[in-house]
Design a protein around this motif. Structure first.
Motif, mmCIF file in Angstrom:
data_model
loop_
_atom_site.group_PDB
_atom_site.id
_atom_site.type_symbol
_atom_site.label_atom_id
_atom_site.label_comp_id
_atom_site.label_asym_id
_atom_site.label_seq_id
_atom_site.Cartn_x
_atom_site.Cartn_y
_atom_site.Cartn_z
ATOM 1 N N ALA A 267 0.832 -1.217 0.000
ATOM 2 C CA ALA A 267 0.000 0.000 0.000
ATOM 3 C C ALA A 267 0.858 1.255 0.000
ATOM 4 N N LEU A 268 2.150 1.111 0.342
ATOM 5 C CA LEU A 268 3.010 2.292 0.437
ATOM 6 C C LEU A 268 3.992 2.387 -0.726
ATOM 7 N N ARG A 269 3.743 1.634 -1.784
ATOM 8 C CA ARG A 269 4.636 1.752 -2.940
ATOM 9 C C ARG A 269 4.630 3.204 -3.422
ATOM 10 N N PRO A 270 5.823 3.777 -3.608
ATOM 11 C CA PRO A 270 5.883 5.217 -3.920
ATOM 12 C C PRO A 270 5.084 5.603 -5.164
ATOM 13 N N GLN A 271 5.000 4.706 -6.132
ATOM 14 C CA GLN A 271 4.302 5.113 -7.356
ATOM 15 C C GLN A 271 2.893 4.538 -7.433
ATOM 16 N N ALA A 272 2.457 3.934 -6.342
ATOM 17 C CA ALA A 272 1.094 3.409 -6.321
ATOM 18 C C ALA A 272 0.577 3.465 -4.889
ATOM 19 N N LEU A 273 0.526 4.659 -4.338
ATOM 20 C CA LEU A 273 0.079 4.833 -2.948
ATOM 21 C C LEU A 273 -1.341 4.320 -2.790
ATOM 22 N N PHE A 274 -1.550 3.531 -1.730
ATOM 23 C CA PHE A 274 -2.884 3.012 -1.402
ATOM 24 C C PHE A 274 -3.528 2.344 -2.603
ATOM 25 N N GLY A 275 -2.677 1.597 -3.320
ATOM 26 C CA GLY A 275 -3.205 0.759 -4.398
ATOM 27 C C GLY A 275 -3.624 1.525 -5.640
ATOM 28 N N ALA A 276 -3.187 2.791 -5.775
ATOM 29 C CA ALA A 276 -3.538 3.542 -6.988
ATOM 30 C C ALA A 276 -2.630 3.077 -8.125
ATOM 31 N N ASP A 277 -2.905 1.913 -8.613
ATOM 32 C CA ASP A 277 -2.045 1.294 -9.637
ATOM 33 C C ASP A 277 -2.343 1.833 -11.024
ATOM 34 N N GLY A 278 -1.361 1.698 -11.894
ATOM 35 C CA GLY A 278 -1.602 1.976 -13.308
ATOM 36 C C GLY A 278 -1.778 3.443 -13.634
ATOM 37 N N VAL A 279 -1.454 4.342 -12.683
ATOM 38 C CA VAL A 279 -1.549 5.768 -12.979
ATOM 39 C C VAL A 279 -0.157 6.261 -13.356
ATOM 40 N N ASP A 280 -0.109 7.218 -14.239
ATOM 41 C CA ASP A 280 1.160 7.823 -14.609
ATOM 42 C C ASP A 280 1.843 8.339 -13.335
ATOM 43 N N PRO A 281 3.139 8.030 -13.146
ATOM 44 C CA PRO A 281 3.796 8.396 -11.881
ATOM 45 C C PRO A 281 3.692 9.883 -11.558
ATOM 46 N N LEU A 282 3.792 10.727 -12.588
ATOM 47 C CA LEU A 282 3.736 12.172 -12.341
ATOM 48 C C LEU A 282 2.337 12.592 -11.893
ATOM 49 N N VAL A 283 1.333 12.073 -12.589
ATOM 50 C CA VAL A 283 -0.047 12.402 -12.233
ATOM 51 C C VAL A 283 -0.334 11.880 -10.831
ATOM 52 N N HIS A 284 0.143 10.672 -10.560
ATOM 53 C CA HIS A 284 -0.043 10.050 -9.256
ATOM 54 C C HIS A 284 0.556 10.920 -8.150
ATOM 55 N N SER A 285 1.780 11.353 -8.368
ATOM 56 C CA SER A 285 2.454 12.150 -7.350
ATOM 57 C C SER A 285 1.780 13.507 -7.176
ATOM 58 N N LEU A 286 1.408 14.126 -8.299
ATOM 59 C CA LEU A 286 0.741 15.419 -8.234
ATOM 60 C C LEU A 286 -0.548 15.316 -7.459
ATOM 61 N N PHE A 287 -1.297 14.248 -7.743
ATOM 62 C CA PHE A 287 -2.587 14.063 -7.087
ATOM 63 C C PHE A 287 -2.416 13.986 -5.575
ATOM 64 N N TRP A 288 -1.509 13.110 -5.143
ATOM 65 C CA TRP A 288 -1.368 12.911 -3.699
ATOM 66 C C TRP A 288 -0.718 14.122 -3.017
ATOM 67 N N SER A 289 0.354 14.646 -3.624
ATOM 68 C CA SER A 289 1.069 15.728 -2.937
ATOM 69 C C SER A 289 0.243 17.009 -2.905
ATOM 70 N N LEU A 290 -0.259 17.426 -4.081
ATOM 71 C CA LEU A 290 -1.022 18.668 -4.098
ATOM 72 C C LEU A 290 -2.365 18.514 -3.390
ATOM 73 N N GLY A 291 -2.940 17.319 -3.504
ATOM 74 C CA GLY A 291 -4.216 17.064 -2.829
ATOM 75 C C GLY A 291 -4.068 17.197 -1.327
ATOM 76 N N LEU A 292 -3.036 16.535 -0.783
ATOM 77 C CA LEU A 292 -2.804 16.587 0.667
ATOM 78 C C LEU A 292 -2.428 18.010 1.085
ATOM 79 N N ASN A 293 -1.596 18.625 0.266
ATOM 80 C CA ASN A 293 -1.167 20.003 0.515
ATOM 81 C C ASN A 293 -2.377 20.927 0.644
ATOM 82 N N LEU A 294 -3.239 20.839 -0.358
ATOM 83 C CA LEU A 294 -4.410 21.715 -0.385
ATOM 84 C C LEU A 294 -5.350 21.403 0.770
#
Lengths: 907, 87
Positions: free
Chosen positions: A484-511
């Protein structure tokens, strides 16, 4: 023939040219000749520091790999600049008014001049920029390497293997020298570096020219025309990439839009170096045009490169390898210089921006917290700042170089540009929120930033080291095997582009943290003040600050402080100037709150808002922030809106009330007039009989020898007049009782039609005397109404006798019709007399209405009849109306509610 | 155009530009059709881009310059002094 050494010497010559341009501009600027340097075109060109070597070489590589995706990096900034009026203008205005020296300064200043926030922003900026600088070094050394390989020459006899590290070092060193020379000449109150800006603008022209030249050459000389290029089989391969326009497209556009605002070097150039807000108007279209031109040939170069260069060539170097393959030495040299330009301009501006941030937000706070050294010497802080900036530039470039060496063998650098973008994009929530949301708080910004950066580091930065210091298993299986803590698939968010994935989690949590923490934490007074000054920057001049903060200090302390930071000359001038503005003859101004705020702003331009505040606070003796005043300002807009709404509402109410008052006034006037008329009428009516009574009684008293007949006659007259008086007074009394409802009758069921018949019979004699032809048409018989028998009779007699008395026609006729209509007993009394003038239709029902009927001077009676009649009928729930005239005469209608109608004769 | 309507036009241009360049509209033009010898999608993206630049040029010229120009800032060293004089 091109060789590595020729390229090197050309590069050195170019650098010498840059030094010259920077030197000349700086010298001219010092003398006050700013013509060209301050033009909007130069400003726009310097913004193009956005286009680094990553753009210059990397865009073609990106196009070769993913088609049109490269365009997103330019479309985002295009949109931001097209909409400059909304965000950039505000940023520039705030930067100018509050003397913002960096993006860290802006954010820290907005959130209550917080030092911790400034430190965090600075650290993020350094972490995000270092790899970016390494990327530039890599690009330049790679271009050297390409030329050395292609021409089989060696650079100054160095073996090719060592080429990258050594050239990288010397490039970094050269850039450090340039930056230190032109970027840290002085501590400027507004951090303008004219020499640097001029050099950057020149470099912008060089790289654009180089790219356009190589583009034209590739398309028209190698490709044979636009259509031919796009007909190449590789064109289809490039453009038909799978899912170009998916989430990644959106994410990249957003990211680049965020980067053009948040990148420290962009902030430095766009906001800090901005000399005139009006320049944005030009940049608003010219910068997008620059981006458009620079990416115009990216696709064709990628297509042609893929088609003509041997398989396995590095697409990132197509711009350089294509002309070299076709032996275009001059063009290749130009391209090399273009790439070199884009790399150096980025490194120079980025290291200036970072060095300002490091010295203002990290070094200064540390120095301020050190145990107080000996009493400050004039200019010591200034010296310290300059030295710390020079050292930071060296350290930053050294860091970049170290990073470059450490990752020289990996391909991680290719993705570094976007990773850096995603890192600085973490500033976006705090920055935008700070500009438009009053409630945004320091703790919110801090927690959001920290969380966002940690997630960014874990999901994007960490995986970029895969194969190096980071093992592949961490990426693939997660830490300690927790998937569940895989850096490029946090909480099982598999198959997402790594950049989009990171943007989603980082900016989402940030906001999320930014908003939630801001909502649950109250603002400190200073935060509230700064929020208001920033958000309403177009309405509040910075001088407003002195409205809220009351401070006092000894002028000597302030002077020493200013000297330490600005140096003696500048401090003296600042003080003299303000003293003159205050109207004082003295060289020292009054140390009032306004002056302290002004001084703090000036110092902030040099050392950052947070440090300036700390330093000023050290010499301040008392400080109170007037919260009441502040709240008043915060709510100003709200209040204005509220007030205007209230005002509108009130004025509507007032209008209605005024209308009502006018009506009431009219009524009162009429009533007043009626009362006057009534009184004069009553006196008149009373006077006439009284006069005759008096005169006759005087005759009787004075003349004793009157005959009995005469006496009797006079007494009879007196008696008649007395009766008339009594009757009149009775009527008035009756009417007033009726109107006040004081009379108590008992209403009983009576046969109204029978009463009418009797009334007609009663009046028959009178009618006969006046020779009036009376016609009775009883259509309703045996109608029971609730009434008072005698009073109802009085009503009918009144009406009939009125009709007889006032009929002046030659052949007087009277027509009485009774009927039942809609449950009402109706009696119409119609005559063929002169009728009632329209103006008198309502008046005749008022008291002494006869007073107005001047047309009928012969008429008798006090004129109370109709008023009494109407009052009586009202008491019986009936009405008396004058029907609209139909032909000659008047028609009065009596209407009474029917209790029971036995039979309707008319049916 | 008044200042307000120009400002609104800028907002509309920015927002519409963004919408036109984003899915779901942009994939609609991603099809193997040629226009002026170039693929449709390339013409579309660069066309919108150029249109945005043109609009921005047109609209920016209509906006008033607010009195925000900094006074000519002379030499950095004696900057503060002369700068204040000009205020």
């Amino acid at each position: 023939m091109l060789s590595a050494n020729i390229v090197l010497f050309t590069a050195l010559a170019y650098v010498a040219l840059l030094f010259l341009v920077a030197f000349v501009s700086d010298t001219r600027a010092r003398k006050g000749w700013l013509g060209l340097v301050r033009s909007p075109v130069v400003y726009t060109l310097s913004i193009s520091v956005y286009c680094t070597s990553w753009t210059f070489y990397g865009a073609v590589g990106s196009a070769a790999r993913s088609g049109l995706e490269f365009a997103t990096i330019y479309l985002g900034p295009t949109l931001v600049f097209v909409g400059w009026w909304f965000l950039l203008r505000k940023l520039v205005r705030i930067g100018r008014i509050h003397r913002t020296s960096s993006i860290g300064d802006l954010i820290s200043s907005r959130y209550g001049k917080s030092t911790s926030l400034a430190v965090l922003v600075t650290l993020i900026a350094v972490v995000g920029t270092t790899p970016y600088i390494a990327l530039q070094l890599k690009a330049v050394t790679a271009s050297f390497q390409v030329i050395a390989d292609a021409t089989n020459t060696s650079l100054l006899g160095m073996p090719t293997r060592e080429l990258d590290v050594r050239t990288g070092f010397w490039i970094a060193a050269g850039m450090a020298v340039f930056t230190i020379l032109f970027g840290t000449r002085n501590i400027d109150a507004n951090e303008h570096h004219h020499g640097v800006v001029a050099a950057i603008a020149l470099e912008a022209l060089v790289k654009l020219f180089a790219l356009l030249a190589v583009g034209l050459y590739v398309v028209f000389s190698i490709g044979g025309g636009v259509a031919e290029v796009f007909r190449l089989p590789t064109a289809a391969a490039v453009l038909q990439g799978p899912e170009t326009f998916g989430t990644r497209w959106v994410a990249l556009t957003f990211l680049s839009a965020a980067a053009i605002v948040c990148l420290p070097r962009q902030f430095q150039i766009t906001v800090v170096e901005n000399a005139d807000e009006g320049h944005l108007r030009t940049a608003g279209w010219l910068f997008p045009l620059y981006l458009f031109l620079i990416s115009l040939f990216t696709l064709p170069i990628a297509i042609v490169g893929l088609a003509t260069l041997p398989a396995g060539s590095n697409p990132d170097m197509f711009v350089l390898t294509l002309p070299m393959l076709h032996d275009q030495s001059a063009l290749a040299l130009l391209v090399f210089i273009g790439g070199f330009s884009s790399a150096t301009s980025m490194v120079i501006v980025a290291s200036i921006a970072l060095s300002i941030m490091v010295s203002n937000h990290i070094v200064m706070p540390i120095v301020l917290r050190l145990p107080r050294r000996s009493v400050g010497v004039s200019g010591d802080v200034k010296k310290l700042l300059l030295v710390s900036r020079r050292i930071s530039i060296g350290v930053i470039l050294l860091l970049g170089f170290a990073y470059f060496v450490a990752s020289a063998r990996s391909d991680a650098l290719a993705a570094m540009g976007l990773i850096a973008f995603a890192g600085v994009a973490q500033f976006l929530p705090s920055l935008i929120g700070g500009l438009y949301w009053h409630q945004a708080s320091k703790s919110g910004a801090f927690s959001g930033l920290l969380a966002g950066v940690l997630v960014w580091g874990y999901t994007l930065l960490l995986p970029s080291f895969e194969g190096g210091p980071v093992s592949a298993s961490l990426i693939n299986d997660g830490p300690w095997g927790i998937t569940a803590l895989r850096p490029q698939a946090l909480f099982g968010a598999d198959g997402v582009d790594p950049l989009v994935h990171s943007l989603f989690w980082s900016l989402g949590l940030n906001l999320a943290l930014f908003v939630l923490v801001s909502l649950f934490r109250d603002l400190k007074p200073l935060e509230r003040l700064q929020a208001t000054l920033f958000i309403d920057v177009f309405r509040n001049p910075a001088d407003n600050e002195s409205r809220f903060i009351r401070r006092s200090a000894a002028i000597d302390d302030l002077y020493i402080l200013a000297q330490r930071i600005l140096g003696t000359d500048q401090a003296q001038r600042l003080f003299q100037d303000f003293a003159r503005r205050q109207g004082s003859r003295d060289d020292l101004p009054q140390p009032d709150t306004e002056f302290i705020a002004h001084l703090e702003r000036q110092l902030a331009g040099g050392i950052g808002a947070a440090s300036a505040r700390v330093m000023v606070s050290q010499v301040i003796t008392g400080e109170t922030i007037s919260l009441d005043e502040l709240m008043r300002l915060v709510d100003e807009t709200q209040q204005v809106i509220e007030y205007s709404q209230q005002l509108e509402h009130k004025s509507q109410q007032l209008q209605i009330t005024a209308g009502q008052l006018r009506e009431a006034n009219e009524r009162l006037k009429t009533l007043d007039a009626q009362k006057d008329d009534f009184l004069s009428q009553v006196s008149h009516e009373v006077r006439t009989p009284m006069a005759s009574i008096r005169s006759f009684s005087e005759i009787l008293l004075s003349n004793q020898d009157l005959s009995t007949d005469q006496s009797m006659r006079f007494l009879d007259i007196i008696h008649t007049e007395t009766l008339r008086l009594t009757r009149l007074l009775d009527e008035i009394l009756d009417l007033s009782h009726l109107e006040r409802g004081e009379l108590t009758w008992t209403l009983e069921p009576v046969d109204a039609s029978a009463i009418l018949r009797r009334a007609v019979e009663t009046c028959q004699g009178m009618a006969d005397g006046a020779e009036v032809d009376v016609e009775v048409d009883c259509r309703a018989d045996d109608v029971e109404v609730f009434a008072h028998r005698d009073r109802l009779s009085q009503v009918f007699i009144n009406l009939i006798s009125n009709a007889i008395k006032h009929n002046t026609d030659d052949a007087p006729r009277l027509r009485i019709v009774s009927s039942v209509l809609d449950g009402r007993f109706i009696v119409d009394v119609q005559d063929n007399g002169p009728g009632i003038a329209p103006a008198d239709r309502e008046r005749i029902f008022t008291k002494f209405s006869r007073a107005w009927t001047t047309a009928r001077p012969t008429a008798t009676g006090a004129g109370l009849g109709l008023a009494i009649t109407r009052a009586i009928l009202r008491r019986m729930n009936g009405t008396l109306d004058l029907l609209p005239s139909m032909g000659a005469g008047a028609c009065f209608r009596v209407a009474l509610p029917v209790r029971r109608a036995a039979a309707d004769v008319s049916k | 155009m008044s200042r307000h309507s120009t400002r609104d036009a800028i907002l509309v241009a920015t927002v519409f530009g963004a919408i036109l360049l984003m899915p779901p509209i942009i994939p609609f033009f991603d099809r193997p059709v040629s226009l002026f010898g170039m693929p449709l999608i390339v013409v579309y993206v660069f066309g919108i881009w150029l249109a945005l630049i043109g609009l921005s040029w047109r609209l920016s010229r209509q906006l008033p310059v607010e009195g925000t120009r900094e006074p000519i800032v002379p030499p950095a060293i004696d900057d503060a002094g002369r700068h204040e004089k000009a205020d």
